[in-house]
Design an enzyme around this catalytic site. Structure first.
Site, PDB file in Angstrom:
ATOM      1  N   GLU A  50      40.979  40.607  35.543  1.00 47.27           N
ATOM      2  CA  GLU A  50      40.912  41.417  36.967  1.00 47.27           C
ATOM      3  C   GLU A  50      39.937  42.750  36.934  1.00 47.27           C
ATOM      4  OE1 GLU A  50      44.735  42.015  38.639  1.00 47.27           O
ATOM      5  OE2 GLU A  50      44.760  40.027  39.527  1.00 47.27           O
ATOM      6  N   LYS A 102      44.520  32.912  48.371  1.00 47.35           N
ATOM      7  CA  LYS A 102      45.249  33.143  49.106  1.00 47.35           C
ATOM      8  C   LYS A 102      44.677  32.634  50.539  1.00 47.35           C
ATOM      9  CE  LYS A 102      47.318  37.245  46.726  1.00 47.35           C
ATOM     10  NZ  LYS A 102      47.329  38.693  47.006  1.00 47.35           N
TER      11      LYS A 102
HETATM   12  O1  G6P Z   1      53.098  42.974  42.723  1.00 44.42           O
HETATM   13  P1  G6P Z   1      52.346  42.405  43.797  1.00 44.42           P
HETATM   14  O2  G6P Z   1      51.918  43.087  44.646  1.00 44.42           O
HETATM   15  O3  G6P Z   1      53.248  41.221  44.288  1.00 44.42           O
HETATM   16  O4  G6P Z   1      51.105  41.712  42.937  1.00 44.42           O
HETATM   17  C1  G6P Z   1      51.268  40.623  41.877  1.00 44.42           C
HETATM   18  C2  G6P Z   1      49.599  40.320  41.601  1.00 44.42           C
HETATM   19  O5  G6P Z   1      49.031  39.932  42.602  1.00 44.42           O
HETATM   20  C3  G6P Z   1      47.771  39.484  42.613  1.00 44.42           C
HETATM   21  O6  G6P Z   1      47.469  38.521  41.727  1.00 44.42           O
HETATM   22  C4  G6P Z   1      46.920  40.636  42.249  1.00 44.42           C
HETATM   23  O7  G6P Z   1      45.628  40.378  41.929  1.00 44.42           O
HETATM   24  C5  G6P Z   1      47.511  41.323  40.923  1.00 44.42           C
HETATM   25  O8  G6P Z   1      46.941  42.443  40.464  1.00 44.42           O
HETATM   26  C6  G6P Z   1      49.125  41.608  40.949  1.00 44.42           C
HETATM   27  O9  G6P Z   1      49.495  41.978  39.863  1.00 44.42           O
END
Ligand code: G6P
Length: 447
Positions: free
Chosen positions: A288, A423
């Site tokens: 990432e 998404k």
């Molecule tokens: O902690 P959250 O906001 O639910 O995100 C969970 C994950 O979501 C996405 O995949 C982002 O790209 C990640 O960087 C993150 O760790």
């Protein structure tokens, strides 16, 4: 004292002596960009001094929450995806055991992970695994809007309410999320769940040493102060901006040198099953952070010996765009002598008198030689011991490396715009409000 020893001897056939020197000014500049917060994404670099700035007071809410869970539960369900679960999963495997849940004794709490898949089967199975054991839930989401954990949280809330009633359920939920915004924060405020804060200046994949990772670790019985101490010490150990003095910068530099020669995939390899999730955490951190603007090293992983019998053929003789970084534990937590039978029916008499650790290490050394001979550049990160401080140092080592590496690639290492694409497609196809225009386009594409 540093627990890590970085070894670049496995590059001899691939990188000339002067090449590190040639890139050193670029690396120094990238490092200064990170340290001085002058680069893209600088608002998300608070992980840099995070461990060294923690104290008893800042950790108190984490300990309180952990103590309450340990008192009233046999099981903690950690709901989160990406950076909101990989760090604690890594730590529990690394410091306790991948079999932690099978090995718990007395008051120790089992920790299961949910919300990182949308599989109904997986959720149903976990439900059955928990059975009638007392449990609590730690729902973790920095954005507070991620679909996968939000869906899983609905299921476990329902289960908590059925078992403990509305009020009892609330006492068994800890929400780790943003201090102010997001659906999870709003719900926690409305329902009165206990909350722990994910700091603004730390992105998900860098959040393992915040409450995100520390609460599940503390519940599992890990000494979180020692993990933080290891990372805090690493901040000092790896502070030089000179590639010849700072192994983290040397690692970042060699990765870049290799990438420029066409080695565009890095395999993080290990010889301990308890390090499998270190690689999973590392893959998110690297992928990432670096994978942007059609650039970046593809982070991959291999678990040895297992993968020598599946990926081994490819690594030895496939397309030559791979390099390997092996995480090696110099002193295993446990060792076992090879059982003595005195006969050679199984062809193993030659191993008698040796220990399993010795054999494992010798295999690791042999594999490096074979892979180097096959054209795979090799780096090694030796960790003296598989303990809390060592993990803290390892975490800092890789976080610092990818921050510098991102600036070497001239990208923002601290955002992840590409994750939104899936998404959008998913929300459009699920007809989420606000996605009406895209919904039409995506549904049409499937006709
Ligand atoms: O902690 P959250 O906001 O639910 O995100 C969970 C994950 O979501 C996405 O995949 C982002 O790209 C990640 O960087 C993150 O760790």
């Amino acid at each position: 004292m540093a627990a890590i020893h970085f070894d670049s001897n496995g590059l001899q056939n691939f990188v000339a002596d002067n090449e590190l020197d040639e890139i050193k000014d670029q690396v120094r500049f990238a490092h200064q960009t990170l340290v001085n917060k002058t680069g893209a994404g600088a608002d998300f670099t608070d992980w840099f001094h995070w461990a060294s700035s923690q104290d008893q007071a800042s950790l108190a809410p984490i300990h309180q929450a952990a103590d309450a869970i340990r008192k009233n539960s046999k099981v903690l369900v950690v709901i989160g995806i990406g950076g909101s679960y990989l760090g604690s999963r890594m730590a529990i495997d690394f410091l306790k055991s991948p079999w932690h849940n099978e090995l718990v004794q007395g008051d120790e709490v089992k920790v299961y992970f949910a919300g990182n898949a949308m599989s109904p089967m997986a959720l149903d199975e976990l439900d059955r695994v928990i059975g009638d054991q007392d449990f609590s839930v730690n729902v973790i989401s920095k954005s507070g809007t991620t679909t996968e954990p939000a869906v899983a949280f609905r299921f476990f809330k329902q289960r908590l309410v059925a078992k403990y009633g509305e009020e009892g359920a609330k006492e068994r939920i800890v929400a780790t999320t943003d201090a102010k915004k997001g659906a999870l924060k709003n719900e926690a405020t409305a329902e009165g769940y206990q909350t722990l804060v994910i700091p603004d200046g730390i992105g998900g994949r860098f959040s393992v040493l915040s409450a995100v990772g520390l609460l599940p670790m503390a519940v599992a019985g890990i000494n979180i102060e020692n993990v933080l101490a290891g990372a805090a010490e690493a901040e000092k150990t790896y502070s030089s901006d000179n590639v010849h003095e700072n192994p983290v910068l040397a690692y970042a530099a060699y990765r870049r040198i290799l990438y420029d020669k066409g080695y565009t995939t890095e395999i993080l390899a290990n010889w301990e099953p308890s390090l499998q999730y270190l690689s999973e955490w590392w893959k998110q951190l690297m992928g990432e952070s670096e994978g942007k603007n059609q650039k970046g090293i593809y982070p991959s992983s291999a678990n040895y010996s297992t993968d020598l019998h599946s990926l081994g053929q490819y690594i030895q003789e496939g397309r030559r765009d791979l390099f390997e970084t092996v995480v090696r534990i110099d002193h295993s937590k446990h060792d076992l002598p090879i059982p003595k039978t005195g006969d050679n029916e199984d062809g193993l008499l030659y191993l008698e008198g040796k220990s399993l650790e010795e054999v494992n290490k010798t295999a690791a050394t042999g594999v490096v030689l074979a892979h180097v001979d096959g054209g795979v550049p090799n780096l090694a990160v030796h960790l003296d011991r598989q303990d809390e401080a060592g993990l803290g140092e390892l975490i800092y080592f890789f976080e610092l490396a990818v921050g510098v590496s991102g600036y070497l690639f001239n990208i923002n290492p601290f955002n992840q715009p590409g994750v939104e694409a899936y998404k959008t497609a998913m929300f459009a196809l699920l007809d989420k409000p606000g996605y009406e225009e895209q919904s039409k386009v995506y549904h049409d594409r499937l006709k």
